[in-house]
Motif scaffolding. Sequence first.
Motif, PDB file in Angstrom:
ATOM      1  N   TYR A 623       0.998  -1.398  -0.005  1.00  0.00           N
ATOM      2  CA  TYR A 623       0.012  -0.052   0.093  1.00  0.00           C
ATOM      3  C   TYR A 623       0.964   1.234   0.059  1.00  0.00           C
ATOM      4  O   TYR A 623       0.585   2.167  -0.652  1.00  0.00           O
ATOM      5  N   LEU A 624       1.884   1.299   0.764  1.00  0.00           N
ATOM      6  CA  LEU A 624       2.682   2.454   0.997  1.00  0.00           C
ATOM      7  C   LEU A 624       3.681   2.943  -0.391  1.00  0.00           C
ATOM      8  O   LEU A 624       3.515   3.793  -0.877  1.00  0.00           O
ATOM      9  N   PHE A 625       3.849   1.654  -1.195  1.00  0.00           N
ATOM     10  CA  PHE A 625       4.459   1.727  -2.445  1.00  0.00           C
ATOM     11  C   PHE A 625       3.273   2.440  -3.487  1.00  0.00           C
ATOM     12  O   PHE A 625       3.940   3.008  -4.406  1.00  0.00           O
ATOM     13  N   GLN A 626       2.070   1.815  -3.266  1.00  0.00           N
ATOM     14  CA  GLN A 626       1.121   2.184  -4.449  1.00  0.00           C
ATOM     15  C   GLN A 626       0.691   3.567  -4.197  1.00  0.00           C
ATOM     16  O   GLN A 626       0.947   4.442  -5.113  1.00  0.00           O
ATOM     17  N   ILE A 627       0.612   4.249  -2.921  1.00  0.00           N
ATOM     18  CA  ILE A 627       0.164   5.548  -2.910  1.00  0.00           C
ATOM     19  C   ILE A 627       1.562   6.574  -3.230  1.00  0.00           C
ATOM     20  O   ILE A 627       1.278   7.718  -3.399  1.00  0.00           O
ATOM     21  N   LEU A 628       2.613   6.230  -2.806  1.00  0.00           N
ATOM     22  CA  LEU A 628       3.635   6.991  -2.904  1.00  0.00           C
ATOM     23  C   LEU A 628       4.168   6.899  -4.351  1.00  0.00           C
ATOM     24  O   LEU A 628       4.793   7.972  -4.763  1.00  0.00           O
ATOM     25  N   ASN A 629       3.883   5.903  -5.133  1.00  0.00           N
ATOM     26  CA  ASN A 629       4.371   5.786  -6.510  1.00  0.00           C
ATOM     27  C   ASN A 629       3.633   7.213  -6.996  1.00  0.00           C
ATOM     28  O   ASN A 629       4.310   7.690  -8.246  1.00  0.00           O
ATOM     29  N   LEU A 630       2.243   7.407  -7.030  1.00  0.00           N
ATOM     30  CA  LEU A 630       1.474   8.354  -7.463  1.00  0.00           C
ATOM     31  C   LEU A 630       1.882   9.928  -7.058  1.00  0.00           C
ATOM     32  O   LEU A 630       1.629  10.927  -7.739  1.00  0.00           O
ATOM     33  N   SER A 692       1.743  17.661  -3.661  1.00  0.00           N
ATOM     34  CA  SER A 692       1.106  16.869  -4.510  1.00  0.00           C
ATOM     35  C   SER A 692       2.168  15.910  -5.085  1.00  0.00           C
ATOM     36  O   SER A 692       1.922  14.897  -5.377  1.00  0.00           O
ATOM     37  N   HIS A 693       3.455  16.624  -5.415  1.00  0.00           N
ATOM     38  CA  HIS A 693       4.469  15.885  -6.080  1.00  0.00           C
ATOM     39  C   HIS A 693       5.899  15.818  -5.122  1.00  0.00           C
ATOM     40  O   HIS A 693       6.041  17.179  -4.738  1.00  0.00           O
ATOM     41  N   LEU A 694       6.497  14.890  -5.014  1.00  0.00           N
ATOM     42  CA  LEU A 694       7.335  14.849  -4.141  1.00  0.00           C
ATOM     43  C   LEU A 694       8.751  14.376  -4.700  1.00  0.00           C
ATOM     44  O   LEU A 694       8.759  13.570  -5.759  1.00  0.00           O
ATOM     45  N   SER A 695       9.785  14.737  -4.330  1.00  0.00           N
ATOM     46  CA  SER A 695      11.184  14.430  -5.116  1.00  0.00           C
ATOM     47  C   SER A 695      11.664  13.190  -4.281  1.00  0.00           C
ATOM     48  O   SER A 695      10.937  12.548  -3.285  1.00  0.00           O
ATOM     49  N   GLY A 696      12.597  12.494  -4.927  1.00  0.00           N
ATOM     50  CA  GLY A 696      13.176  11.151  -4.311  1.00  0.00           C
ATOM     51  C   GLY A 696      13.441  11.322  -2.921  1.00  0.00           C
ATOM     52  O   GLY A 696      12.998  10.389  -2.131  1.00  0.00           O
ATOM     53  N   MET A 697      14.208  12.459  -2.502  1.00  0.00           N
ATOM     54  CA  MET A 697      14.569  12.608  -1.219  1.00  0.00           C
ATOM     55  C   MET A 697      13.323  12.602  -0.374  1.00  0.00           C
ATOM     56  O   MET A 697      13.350  12.383   0.832  1.00  0.00           O
ATOM     57  N   GLU A 698      12.410  13.525  -0.680  1.00  0.00           N
ATOM     58  CA  GLU A 698      11.096  13.651   0.177  1.00  0.00           C
ATOM     59  C   GLU A 698      10.544  12.372   0.247  1.00  0.00           C
ATOM     60  O   GLU A 698       9.940  12.264   1.487  1.00  0.00           O
ATOM     61  N   ILE A 699      10.356  11.699  -0.693  1.00  0.00           N
ATOM     62  CA  ILE A 699       9.689  10.243  -0.668  1.00  0.00           C
ATOM     63  C   ILE A 699      10.570   9.424   0.613  1.00  0.00           C
ATOM     64  O   ILE A 699       9.668   8.730   1.222  1.00  0.00           O
TER      65      ILE A 699
END
Length: 784
Positions: A623-630, A692-699
């Motif tokens: 679930y974490l991967f699914q929501i963060l992927n977006l 609404s959009h995050l960088s790799g570091m923020e993720i």
Amino acid sequence: MKRYISIISIIFLLTSGTIIFEISLSRLFSYMLSYHFVLIIIAFSILGLGIGQMWYSKSSDKVGESINNWFAFVPGSLLFSYLTLLVLPRLGIFSNANAGLLFFIILSTLPFIFIGFIYAHLFQNNKKHIALLYGFDLLGAALGALLSVLLLNSLNLGFVIGIAASIMVLAFVIHILSYKQGFSKIGIAAIAFLLLILFIGGEKVLSNVPIADDPSKDMLRLMKSPGVETKILASQWSAFGKTDLVQFTYQDKSESEVLFIDGAAGTSVINIDELLSDTTKLLNELGGFPAFFSLNYLEENEKDTALIIGPGGGIDIAASWIAGFKFIKAVEVNPSFVELMENFNQPTFGGKDNIEIFLNEGRNFVKEGNSKYDAILLTIPITKGGRGADFYGLTENYLFTVEALNDYLESLTEEGIIFFTMHGKSEAYKMLANYLELQTSKGISTDEALKSVYLISNGMNPVMAIRKNVFTPERIEEIHAAAHHHQMDGDIFFFPYIDQINGNETSSKDINNTWYMFDNLLYDISKGKYAYSKIWEASMHNLSPSYDNTPFFFNYTRGIPEALSIPLWLGFAIIAWVLYKIIIGWKVVSINSDDKTKKLNSFGYLTFMVMILGFSYFFVQAYLFQILNLRLSNPTQSFSLLLFAFLLGNGLGSLLTSFFKTSLPKALMIATSAIIVASLITVFILLSISKSHLSGMEIALLLLLPSFFIGMPFPIILKMGITYQDKKAIPILLGVSSMAGVAASVFAIVIAISIGYKMVFLLGLIGYGLLILLVIGYKMIFKT
């Protein structure tokens, strides 16, 4: 101290190499086979880790110095399996994907069995520092996930496999030097020879990777067409897959070029300059592209800006440019497509001042930009490559959900239109279901919503045009008449405002058939005869709307897809076997206890906790991967980035548990409670207040909070398992964890398809809650 540094280094390297090999193997199979075969093979391959760990639990007393041979088997079997996999599809019966499936499974599973065996040996023989070792095991996996993308995007797949094997060899050498044991010169010589073949001949070998005989592989089918000469002009491997540019020469000496990703989903290469210099070719190419018809019925003030999502070989770009759009943006997720087209099709990809190419995923490009477009064109891709975390959540699915459609409509100008070019009626119905569901949620009635839609078809590829605002009756009458004139009224056909026409046709057998001008189902829905939900309720196929919570647009199967049947049965078999072993007893006892029956039961209880933990871990992760992927700004490499951040947090959490010495059940309850709280905070608070959009570091920072605590329970349970002096204990716990992970990953996909990812998340949290109750029971029953 030096010895433990060596052990840590060995585990770190071994895990890094394993992850690199696993991801590379999925890339290889995604090219050679259909995506559902990739799912089956990878599931069995990872099961190999558990098999190897269980094997060690049965034979630990007999290993002795022969462990050196097992170490040598790891890189040796890896290279042997890989090179054999390149040869197998060329050999008679094995060239067929179905017939050769068993051999593909065996070859891919073999290296993981040896790796699992070595893991079990290292953890069992260094169990006093087991939490520390497990922490570095996870950190090595995190590094491997990150390196796999960097390597696959810059090197040939054969070299990446060679690097994975070399890392395994380095771990072997460290083991030999640390224990000052002899080793087989013949074994080392054989491994060195295989590596030499791979590194020296890698480019040549990889350029001829065979595709198994599979009907879904368009590239193989077209290259076998009689009377057609074929030539591969260029090939390129990346973390996204293998891209081939193939030239076809026909009997009339005409030529065409087609781009393929993973041997499927061919897209024709369209050169704008060639079209302009050859009227016949222009008519042939664009005449067969039905969206070009619609573009020619836009007003001049509706042709300022166009966005192409997934331009492929460039037909959407060429159609938009020739239709007269003043500025065109094209966004492509596959870097190899862009690179090859910039080299081989420069006039279309960058050769015009008003065409700009972007490397990104289309939906995220729309959401993170502030631009407004007069037209958005999506020629629906369906590569069906195993690129996702679960090898079923295809990259393209997230482009075609209800929420994605809303994103596109929001990015249109007031006169803007979206044009979906699809493969058939089922896709058209499903996209229409998405649209009507979206409009209903906004309070717009079905008959009013359909005033913004028309569908045309050349008999093969339907086009659905969705306008931000309603069409005028005058515009619809003009396009409708022209559609009949240009034979765009085949298959599925619908326009608002126009009355249905029907008549009787008599076949040669005097059977009367009723002919309808429009798709009668859509027409009746537009007139309010029945609800639009009848589209999917009456169908034998799954035509219900797709949401971000259930992003499976290309799943047209009602119930569980056939591609998941074998992995699902595997999952059930794993659960049944573990429960059976718990019931009959693992025959693991403590030599320090007089009450052997009690210790036997307590270990079965502990293995049941490990199985529940394995399911909870993968459910929450999914679930974490699914929501963060977006939420990623550029999700092209999202899986490996998310996996890196997640495993990094797991590793740090595991390292902290190395300081836990007493009250382990209490520590397990606290850590598990922290997982539930941290996951809820991340999902419902931190994500809601973040951009609404995050960088790799923020993720990575967002993932660190839950993943840190998620990495704690299993090493704590391993520390609890140390009290069982029997050498079977630790390998069995490792094996159950690995097997539970395989079953959990399959069940997570099945539940997500059936109910949604939110339910997967909820079940994961319930699993952690159950684990807390099990720990309380463990303390009460066994007085620990």
